[in-house]
Write a protein that holds these residues in place. Structure first.
Motif, PDB file in Angstrom:
ATOM      1  N   PRO A 221       0.954  -1.259  -0.009  1.00  0.00           N
ATOM      2  CA  PRO A 221       0.115  -0.017   0.139  1.00  0.00           C
ATOM      3  C   PRO A 221       0.835   1.317  -0.080  1.00  0.00           C
ATOM      4  O   PRO A 221       1.059   1.937   0.956  1.00  0.00           O
ATOM      5  N   ALA A 222       1.526   1.391  -1.343  1.00  0.00           N
ATOM      6  CA  ALA A 222       2.432   2.586  -1.351  1.00  0.00           C
ATOM      7  C   ALA A 222       1.853   3.893  -0.870  1.00  0.00           C
ATOM      8  O   ALA A 222       2.531   4.622  -0.331  1.00  0.00           O
ATOM      9  N   ARG A 223       0.718   4.352  -1.614  1.00  0.00           N
ATOM     10  CA  ARG A 223       0.079   5.593  -1.193  1.00  0.00           C
ATOM     11  C   ARG A 223      -0.355   5.648   0.155  1.00  0.00           C
ATOM     12  O   ARG A 223      -0.263   6.729   0.915  1.00  0.00           O
ATOM     13  N   GLN A 224      -0.898   4.436   0.721  1.00  0.00           N
ATOM     14  CA  GLN A 224      -1.106   4.771   2.172  1.00  0.00           C
ATOM     15  C   GLN A 224       0.101   5.144   3.074  1.00  0.00           C
ATOM     16  O   GLN A 224       0.119   5.759   4.091  1.00  0.00           O
ATOM     17  N   LEU A 225       1.348   4.353   2.743  1.00  0.00           N
ATOM     18  CA  LEU A 225       2.270   4.495   3.655  1.00  0.00           C
ATOM     19  C   LEU A 225       2.872   5.759   3.490  1.00  0.00           C
ATOM     20  O   LEU A 225       3.334   6.490   4.239  1.00  0.00           O
ATOM     21  N   ILE A 226       3.061   6.531   1.997  1.00  0.00           N
ATOM     22  CA  ILE A 226       3.393   7.826   1.832  1.00  0.00           C
ATOM     23  C   ILE A 226       2.347   8.904   2.614  1.00  0.00           C
ATOM     24  O   ILE A 226       3.114   9.732   3.224  1.00  0.00           O
ATOM     25  N   GLU A 227       1.082   8.771   2.595  1.00  0.00           N
ATOM     26  CA  GLU A 227       0.459   9.519   3.175  1.00  0.00           C
ATOM     27  C   GLU A 227       0.309   9.566   4.547  1.00  0.00           C
ATOM     28  O   GLU A 227       0.126  10.525   5.240  1.00  0.00           O
ATOM     29  N   ALA A 228       0.660   8.436   5.059  1.00  0.00           N
ATOM     30  CA  ALA A 228       0.764   8.258   6.568  1.00  0.00           C
ATOM     31  C   ALA A 228       2.274   8.864   7.267  1.00  0.00           C
ATOM     32  O   ALA A 228       2.444   9.227   8.129  1.00  0.00           O
ATOM     33  N   GLY A 229       3.009   9.022   5.999  1.00  0.00           N
ATOM     34  CA  GLY A 229       4.353   9.846   6.409  1.00  0.00           C
ATOM     35  C   GLY A 229       5.605   8.916   6.551  1.00  0.00           C
ATOM     36  O   GLY A 229       6.733   9.379   7.027  1.00  0.00           O
ATOM     37  N   ALA A 230       5.341   7.592   5.921  1.00  0.00           N
ATOM     38  CA  ALA A 230       6.343   6.786   6.036  1.00  0.00           C
ATOM     39  C   ALA A 230       7.312   7.055   5.006  1.00  0.00           C
ATOM     40  O   ALA A 230       6.504   7.099   3.671  1.00  0.00           O
ATOM     41  N   PRO A 231       8.778   6.962   4.936  1.00  0.00           N
ATOM     42  CA  PRO A 231       9.637   7.137   3.789  1.00  0.00           C
ATOM     43  C   PRO A 231       9.659   5.927   3.063  1.00  0.00           C
ATOM     44  O   PRO A 231       9.707   4.581   3.743  1.00  0.00           O
ATOM     45  N   VAL A 232       9.444   5.930   1.806  1.00  0.00           N
ATOM     46  CA  VAL A 232       9.181   4.551   0.692  1.00  0.00           C
ATOM     47  C   VAL A 232      10.586   4.683   0.038  1.00  0.00           C
ATOM     48  O   VAL A 232      10.844   5.667  -0.713  1.00  0.00           O
ATOM     49  N   ALA A 233      11.062   3.576  -0.277  1.00  0.00           N
ATOM     50  CA  ALA A 233      11.983   3.137  -1.284  1.00  0.00           C
ATOM     51  C   ALA A 233      11.765   2.061  -2.039  1.00  0.00           C
ATOM     52  O   ALA A 233      10.626   1.229  -1.728  1.00  0.00           O
ATOM     53  N   LEU A 234      12.260   2.191  -3.191  1.00  0.00           N
ATOM     54  CA  LEU A 234      11.890   0.893  -4.277  1.00  0.00           C
ATOM     55  C   LEU A 234      13.343   0.191  -4.611  1.00  0.00           C
ATOM     56  O   LEU A 234      14.245   0.768  -4.513  1.00  0.00           O
ATOM     57  N   ALA A 235      13.127  -1.088  -4.579  1.00  0.00           N
ATOM     58  CA  ALA A 235      14.240  -1.998  -5.017  1.00  0.00           C
ATOM     59  C   ALA A 235      13.923  -3.001  -5.945  1.00  0.00           C
ATOM     60  O   ALA A 235      12.692  -3.541  -6.017  1.00  0.00           O
ATOM     61  N   THR A 236      14.744  -3.786  -6.374  1.00  0.00           N
ATOM     62  CA  THR A 236      14.834  -4.785  -7.467  1.00  0.00           C
ATOM     63  C   THR A 236      14.405  -6.065  -6.602  1.00  0.00           C
ATOM     64  O   THR A 236      13.745  -7.137  -7.223  1.00  0.00           O
ATOM     65  N   ASP A 237      15.095  -6.360  -5.525  1.00  0.00           N
ATOM     66  CA  ASP A 237      14.756  -7.639  -4.992  1.00  0.00           C
ATOM     67  C   ASP A 237      15.644  -8.787  -5.731  1.00  0.00           C
ATOM     68  O   ASP A 237      15.238 -10.085  -5.625  1.00  0.00           O
ATOM     69  N   PHE A 238      16.612  -8.214  -6.618  1.00  0.00           N
ATOM     70  CA  PHE A 238      17.158  -9.275  -7.571  1.00  0.00           C
ATOM     71  C   PHE A 238      17.637 -10.342  -6.951  1.00  0.00           C
ATOM     72  O   PHE A 238      18.365 -10.538  -6.055  1.00  0.00           O
ATOM     73  N   ASN A 239      16.921 -11.583  -7.457  1.00  0.00           N
ATOM     74  CA  ASN A 239      17.247 -12.938  -6.660  1.00  0.00           C
ATOM     75  C   ASN A 239      17.017 -13.817  -7.789  1.00  0.00           C
ATOM     76  O   ASN A 239      16.014 -13.684  -8.795  1.00  0.00           O
TER      77      ASN A 239
END
Ligand SMILES: [Zn+2]
Length: 428
Positions: A316-334
């Motif tokens: 829930p990226a929008r919920q996280l951002i709107e709640a004020g949590a800092p969000v990062a994106l990564a590949t999880d390359f595995n």
């Protein structure tokens, strides 16, 4: 000519310079929507640092001896930061894609001896040299998409000897390759099969982690972070807490694989431990979102994994951002659940699947990725004093970065002021 012996570099003629300039910490809320985009702007590098960002005339005037890099109207960004990968492994696991497509789920494939356990069997049979040789071209693939900082986890060894072998291999790659490589100890990736087969094996493996593996990793300074796979059927929150508290006491920073498949309280645990990041979060609860918003922990989202697994659940990226949590994106390359080295593709998924703005996605893969590695004071933005980690893309507008999805427009990257990756189109 040498890149090292002159008056530095000046990058000119970019159509846009996406600086992400601002505070040297994770960005939250509306801060994530500001990439501090500049036009008619040049960037000076001296040694390994950004020296100046200003008008071309001003920067040229201040650095008359610098070598000019013509960006040829491309877009210059901070080097991308991939803060979550399992980039050290032996063989690929392409056969599982069809098994999954035929209806077998992640846990079922694991129960049949596939999944992580097959990578464990494979890695244990390989020498440190062979692992370095297997990982090197894969990390170059990540670099070719604009990544200049990459976190690499152990976690396919699951014995003292094989985890140390893995971390030593990651350390060799960190010394050898031009990109910044951040090692993470993930001995708690799974319970190894030889311990699962005995009633007391599970607790014995956790004792091994706590009393032998973590002290050895810390003594040899083989990792910056410790991580645990906290999930139903893997490590409970109580076990995760014990392992992470032991790691912290040994001097390691903390990460947690949290709430990927079911809401098990992982986000709350990461926040309560002041972990540097809580990763996955596709099934995070409302209480978990609130806990992350109130903490310094970065919420690292890995939408490529959900795409590749064919899962419809999304963090829930929008919920996280709107709640004020800092969000990062990564590949999880595995090798099992996200075999893509393409971080701009993850930005595409961040926008199209998680509903981020392009600015939020760029922040999530630069300064917030750096914050997820406790490197926000070092990299992730183009501003004086920061490490000269840059990526040049052959596009005119930063919104093209997630737009041409799956394609690669990276022309060149620099790390600590030195050339890292250069495509065939590279500037001279
Ligand atoms: Zn992972």
């Amino acid at each position: 000519m040498s890149w090292l012996d002159d008056g530095g570099l000046v990058f000119v003629n970019a159509s846009q310079v996406v600086t992400c300039a601002g505070p040297a910490r994770a960005r939250r809320g509306a801060e994530m929507n500001d990439v501090s985009l500049r036009v008619d702007t040049a960037v000076a590098v001296r040694g390994d640092r950004i020296a100046a960002v200003g008008t071309t005339a001003d920067v040229r005037g201040r650095f008359p001896d610098a070598r000019e890099i013509d960006c040829q109207r491309g877009v210059l960004t901070p080097g991308l930061v991939d803060s979550h990968t399992h980039g050290l492994f032996g063989r690929a696991r392409f056969e599982e894609q069809e098994m999954r497509a035929s209806g077998l789920d992640y846990m079922e494939i694991a129960r049949r001896g596939g999944g992580i356990h097959s990578s464990v069997r494979d890695l244990r049979a390989q020498s440190e040299d062979a692992l370095v040789d297997a990982a090197r071209p894969r990390l170059w693939r990540l670099a070719s998409f604009g990544t200049t900082t990459v976190e690499v986890k152990s976690g396919y060894g699951l014995s003292l000897e094989d985890e140390l072998k893995s971390l030593r291999a990651i350390g060799r790659l960190a010394r050898e390759l031009p990109m910044r490589v951040v090692p993470t100890f993930l001995g708690a990736h799974e319970i190894p099969l030889e311990h699962r087969e005995r009633a007391s094996g599970r607790s014995e493996y956790i004792e091994l982690l706590v009393h032998q593996m973590i002290p050895s990793v810390a003594n040899e300074r083989l990792a910056r972070f410790a991580d645990v796979f906290c999930e139903t059927g893997v490590y409970t929150t109580d076990e995760s807490r014990r392992i992470l508290e032991t790691a912290r006491a040994a001097g390691l920073l903390l990460k947690l694989h949290a709430d990927e498949l079911s809401p098990g309280g992982g986000a709350e645990l990461a926040a309560s431990l002041d972990a540097t990041s809580a990763d996955h979060l596709a099934a995070v609860s409302d209480a978990g979102v609130a806990a992350l918003a109130a903490a310094s922990t970065v919420a690292t989202l890995l939408p490529g994994t959900m795409l590749f697994l064919g899962q419809s659940s999304r963090a829930p990226a929008r919920q996280l951002i709107e709640a004020g949590a800092p969000v990062a994106l990564a590949t999880d390359f595995n090798p099992g659940t996200s075999p893509t080295p393409n971080l701009p593709l993850i930005l595409t998924l961040g926008v199209s699947q998680l509903h981020l703005t392009v600015a939020e996605a760029v922040i999530a893969a630069t300064i917030n990725g750096a914050a997820a590695l406790a490197l926000a004071e070092e990299t992730g933005q183009i501003a004086p004093g920061f490490s000269a980690d840059l990526a040049l893309f052959d596009i005119r507008d930063v919104r093209e970065l997630p737009y041409w999805y799956g394609d690669n427009h990276c022309r060149a990257t620099w790390v600590r002021g030195k050339p890292c990756y250069q495509s065939n189109l590279a500037v001279s």
